[in-house]
Design an enzyme around this catalytic site. Structure first.
Site, short mmCIF file in Angstrom:
data_model
loop_
_atom_site.label_atom_id
_atom_site.label_comp_id
_atom_site.label_asym_id
_atom_site.label_seq_id
_atom_site.Cartn_x
_atom_site.Cartn_y
_atom_site.Cartn_z
N ASN A 1 -33.64 -85.44 1.85
CA ASN A 1 -32.74 -84.32 2.11
C ASN A 1 -31.72 -84.64 3.20
O ASN A 1 -31.99 -85.45 4.08
CB ASN A 1 -33.55 -83.09 2.52
CG ASN A 1 -34.21 -82.41 1.34
OD1 ASN A 1 -33.60 -82.24 0.30
ND2 ASN A 1 -35.47 -82.04 1.50
N HIS B 1 -30.28 -77.16 -3.31
CA HIS B 1 -30.69 -76.06 -2.42
C HIS B 1 -29.65 -74.94 -2.36
O HIS B 1 -29.56 -74.21 -1.38
CB HIS B 1 -31.01 -76.58 -1.01
CG HIS B 1 -32.26 -77.40 -0.97
ND1 HIS B 1 -32.81 -77.90 0.20
CD2 HIS B 1 -33.09 -77.81 -1.97
CE1 HIS B 1 -33.91 -78.58 -0.09
NE2 HIS B 1 -34.10 -78.55 -1.40
N CYS C 1 -34.87 -83.10 -6.92
CA CYS C 1 -35.41 -81.99 -6.14
C CYS C 1 -36.48 -81.30 -6.98
O CYS C 1 -36.45 -81.37 -8.21
CB CYS C 1 -34.30 -81.00 -5.78
SG CYS C 1 -34.83 -79.58 -4.80
N TYR D 1 -33.75 -70.79 -1.53
CA TYR D 1 -32.81 -71.21 -0.49
C TYR D 1 -31.61 -70.27 -0.38
O TYR D 1 -30.95 -70.23 0.65
CB TYR D 1 -32.33 -72.64 -0.76
CG TYR D 1 -33.38 -73.68 -0.47
CD1 TYR D 1 -33.57 -74.16 0.83
CD2 TYR D 1 -34.20 -74.17 -1.48
CE1 TYR D 1 -34.54 -75.10 1.10
CE2 TYR D 1 -35.18 -75.11 -1.21
CZ TYR D 1 -35.35 -75.57 0.07
OH TYR D 1 -36.33 -76.49 0.34
N ARG E 1 -36.99 -82.52 13.06
CA ARG E 1 -37.02 -81.32 12.21
C ARG E 1 -37.17 -80.06 13.06
O ARG E 1 -36.51 -79.04 12.79
CB ARG E 1 -38.17 -81.42 11.21
CG ARG E 1 -38.31 -80.19 10.34
CD ARG E 1 -39.44 -80.34 9.34
NE ARG E 1 -39.52 -79.16 8.49
CZ ARG E 1 -40.23 -79.11 7.36
NH1 ARG E 1 -40.92 -80.15 6.97
NH2 ARG E 1 -40.25 -78.01 6.64
#
Length: 423
Positions: free
Chosen positions: A145, A195, A165, A246, A90
């Site tokens: 995700n 998103h 989500c 987002y 990440r």
């Protein structure tokens, strides 16, 4: 009922447990299996999970295992919450795009693409095990995700899957709070991709009927709404809709990039939170979810998961915002593309509710990102540098060929151990 969480060693799992315990009347669980590849972390998470169930008077048994087959065998529902590569990967997703003047984010843009490439092959392998060993009618609930791409990969392979989500349920709760109404009386006209979504209506049930309160919300509470999504109030007024946070990566890209360059990545912050949480989970006196868990993110995920699973198993036929195949709902997208909209949910499946025509700017951005998503899935399944570059260049936050080439080289170099075709 047997419910399995793959990726159950996540420090976030106790948030799920809290929801399962509080909402057990709608979702009675006999066995909750937590599957993870990290036995030490899994033991800590399973320990506090069982204590939370006991403290809440929940009769369910929490069973940790590193054996995927045992975990999913005869399961009624399997929930996927994987993070391939952990927080280290990440951190890469949130930082390598900066070298090319792009935002770094784990689900959006080049970083989200890197996550898709790592994740899709693993999820499809897990799903095949579920197909072989879970109950024939078992549902796969994907919270992994990027949800839209992962869910489409599952559906294309014929799995009984739906993506979930927490963005919509978060808006529902916050709007209800601003309007001073019970969240159970609020439904959203939510539309877009995972998103990449907008709230075009906030419908409140009243004794005299259902009223769209979005105009009043934007008229009387615009500063609070703008602050919530961190976008200009004038933009929200122009759109006549509330973009998810987002969309800030698109509508305010350069501002966000400047903020990111001056701060540590979110992965660094999460690592610190996770260390604290694991220390708390190791304390046998802790029987409720700790306050520090709020810093982990994913608010209201447990409520969304319980509502969705209960409706799928109990044939409730209510409307929930989910990720499912388009099937004509947005006429400018292929039928098999996965969109995020309200749908009726029952045991036989999900059916998207009708969506009013979208303005050209919103429809155009959805179509653009959807084109990238299809190329990204192709690259995730088949591999190859050219497919990666093509998908990278298609993303509206990249576009330029030279930039796409450099980003692709950085992505491949930083993720080689997770990409079988690149080793």
């Amino acid at each position: 009922m047997k419910l399995t969480v793959v990726g159950g060693g996540s420090t976030y799992t106790p948030e799920l447990i809290d929801g399962f315990a509080r909402l057990r009347d709608g979702l009675p669980i006999d066995e909750l299996w937590l599957v993870d590849t990290d036995p030490e972390r899994l033991a800590l998470v399973a320990g506090i999970s069982q204590r939370m169930f006991a403290a809440a008077g929940h009769p369910g048994k929490v069973i940790p295992t590193t054996d995927l087959v045992a975990g999913v065998s005869d399961a009624d529902t399997v929930l996927l919450q994987l993070r391939v590569g952990g927080q280290a990967a990440r951190h890469g997703d949130e930082s390598f795009p900066h070298d090319c003047g792009c935002i770094g984010q784990e689900t959006t843009g080049p970083g989200g693409f890197a996550k898709a490439l790592r994740t899709v092959p693993v999820v499809l392998q897990v799903a095949e095990t579920i197909r072989k060993h879970a109950k024939p009618d078992a549902w796969i609930i994907d919270f992994t995700n990027p949800v839209g791409i992962v869910t489409r990969a599952l559906l294309n392979e014929g799995h009984r899957a739906v993506g979930l989500c927490n963005v919509a349920i978060g808006f529902q709760r916050r709007f209800a709070n601003i309007l001073g109404v019970d969240h159970r009386n609020v439904t959203l006209d939510h539309v877009g991709l995972n998103h990449l979504s907008w709230e075009r209506g906030v419908r409140v049930k009243t004794p005299s009927g259902t009223i769209d309160r979005l105009p009043a919300l934007l008229s009387s509470h615009l500063p609070a709404v703008a602050e919530e999504v961190r976008l200009p109030a004038s933009l929200i007024t122009m759109l006549g809709a509330v973009p998810s946070y987002y969309l800030r990566y698109f509508y305010a890209h350069d501002v966000v990039l400047g903020e990111q360059l001056g701060e540590p990545t979110r992965a660094h912050a999460v690592l610190d939170v996770e260390k604290q949480l694991l220390e708390i989970y190791a304390d046998p006196s802790v029987t409720t979810k700790p306050a520090q868990l709020e810093k982990r993110g994913g608010a209201f995920y447990s409520e969304a998961a319980v509502d969705l699973i209960a409706s799928l198993l109990n044939d409730r036929g209510d409307a929930q915002v989910v990720n499912l195949a388009n099937n004509g709902t947005l006429p400018f997208l292929p039928d098999d593309h996965v969109i995020e909209v309200p749908a009726t949910v029952n045991s036989s499946g999900l059916v998207a509710l009708p969506v009013a025509p979208l303005p050209d700017d919103i429809a155009g951005l959805i179509a653009n990102v959807a084109g990238y998503e299809r190329l990204a899935l192709d690259a995730a399944i088949h591999g190859g540098r050219e497919r990666v570059v093509r998908a990278m260049m298609a993303h509206p936050l990249v576009l330029q060929y030279d930039r796409a080439e450099k980003l692709s080289e950085l992505l491949i170099a930083g993720n080689r151990e997770h990409l079988a075709w690149a080793r």
